[in-house]
Design a protein around this motif. Sequence first.
Motif, short mmCIF file in Angstrom:
data_model
loop_
_atom_site.label_atom_id
_atom_site.label_comp_id
_atom_site.label_asym_id
_atom_site.label_seq_id
_atom_site.Cartn_x
_atom_site.Cartn_y
_atom_site.Cartn_z
N ALA A 93 16.43 -1.87 4.09
CA ALA A 93 16.05 -0.56 4.63
C ALA A 93 17.32 0.21 4.95
N ASP A 94 17.45 1.39 4.39
CA ASP A 94 18.64 2.22 4.56
C ASP A 94 18.29 3.44 5.41
N ALA A 95 18.62 3.39 6.71
CA ALA A 95 18.29 4.48 7.62
C ALA A 95 19.18 5.69 7.37
N GLN A 96 18.56 6.87 7.37
CA GLN A 96 19.25 8.13 7.13
C GLN A 96 19.02 9.07 8.31
N PRO A 97 19.78 10.16 8.41
CA PRO A 97 19.54 11.13 9.48
C PRO A 97 18.15 11.77 9.36
N MET A 98 17.74 12.44 10.42
CA MET A 98 16.49 13.22 10.46
C MET A 98 15.25 12.35 10.29
N ASP A 112 9.11 8.30 5.85
CA ASP A 112 9.26 9.22 6.96
C ASP A 112 8.97 8.47 8.26
N ASP A 113 10.03 8.23 9.05
CA ASP A 113 9.87 7.45 10.28
C ASP A 113 9.02 8.15 11.33
N GLU A 114 8.86 9.46 11.21
CA GLU A 114 8.14 10.22 12.23
C GLU A 114 6.63 10.28 11.97
N GLN A 115 6.21 9.71 10.83
CA GLN A 115 4.77 9.68 10.52
C GLN A 115 4.29 8.24 10.45
N ALA A 116 3.32 7.90 11.28
CA ALA A 116 2.78 6.54 11.27
C ALA A 116 2.09 6.25 9.94
N ASN A 117 2.32 5.05 9.42
CA ASN A 117 1.69 4.60 8.17
C ASN A 117 1.95 5.58 7.02
N VAL A 136 14.57 9.52 8.55
CA VAL A 136 14.23 9.06 7.19
C VAL A 136 14.83 7.68 6.96
N THR A 137 14.06 6.80 6.36
CA THR A 137 14.57 5.49 5.96
C THR A 137 14.13 5.22 4.52
N PHE A 138 15.08 4.77 3.69
CA PHE A 138 14.73 4.37 2.34
C PHE A 138 14.39 2.89 2.37
N GLN A 139 13.14 2.58 2.02
CA GLN A 139 12.64 1.22 2.04
C GLN A 139 12.71 0.63 0.63
N GLY A 140 12.89 -0.70 0.56
CA GLY A 140 12.87 -1.31 -0.76
C GLY A 140 13.58 -2.64 -0.83
#
Length: 221
Positions: A30-35, A74-79, A37-41
């Motif tokens: 998981a690559d966490a980004q600003p704002m 999008d970390d700010e939206q559940a599921n 956002v995290t890129f999962q994979g």
Amino acid sequence: MPDKPIEISLNMTAKELYDTNPEYKAFQEADAQPMGVTFQGYDFPGYKEPTVIIKYPNGELSIDGVMSVLAYDDDEQANYKLSKINLGFLFNHKVSGISDENAYKKMMSFFKQLQDKGWTYAKNLSEPRLSPKDSFTFATKEGGNDFNLDYTYPLNFEQWMQLSDLQIWQLRHGTDVFMNIRINRQSDPETGNRHYLISLDVFDELELIKQGVMDKIHARD
């Protein structure tokens, strides 16, 4: 490396992605980004790449030699549903690379697989009205554009080698699933070995709309 393929479904959540593939937990990244956002994979070691099965409405694809799996979360939206999934893969699993002839055969076989599964050329309304053959002529002439390449045109090997070392192919499946294929043909400067790196994006209609909005913003800038 586990024998079981990784299974991915377009619009699954990151939790569903990882829960479906517990055998690959060691390769999660998981690559966490600003704002928020995290890129999962997943990220895999060189030349030990697994097979990935990606499922979408009314179909699925099996891809061998996958180096990485990447999806915007999008970390700010559940599921949050993973509406765009990127697969990076190789046509060869050897350090020695692959010949242009074998890469051509593998790519044409992949295109045939896509056609058999109902994938068509995703022609944009703003693009020139070109036949499949004319799309090749347009892409290879001076000032042409690889974005206009129609993958259904049966290229021979000589035509394949006329294409630039960086190619873009745009496809769609029905009206709700889209795919961009980016092919990067490289030569190792030390050995001369050839490598074909493939980046494949599978995404839904919402992502397509987002891309159109961002293109217009960049055009104004």
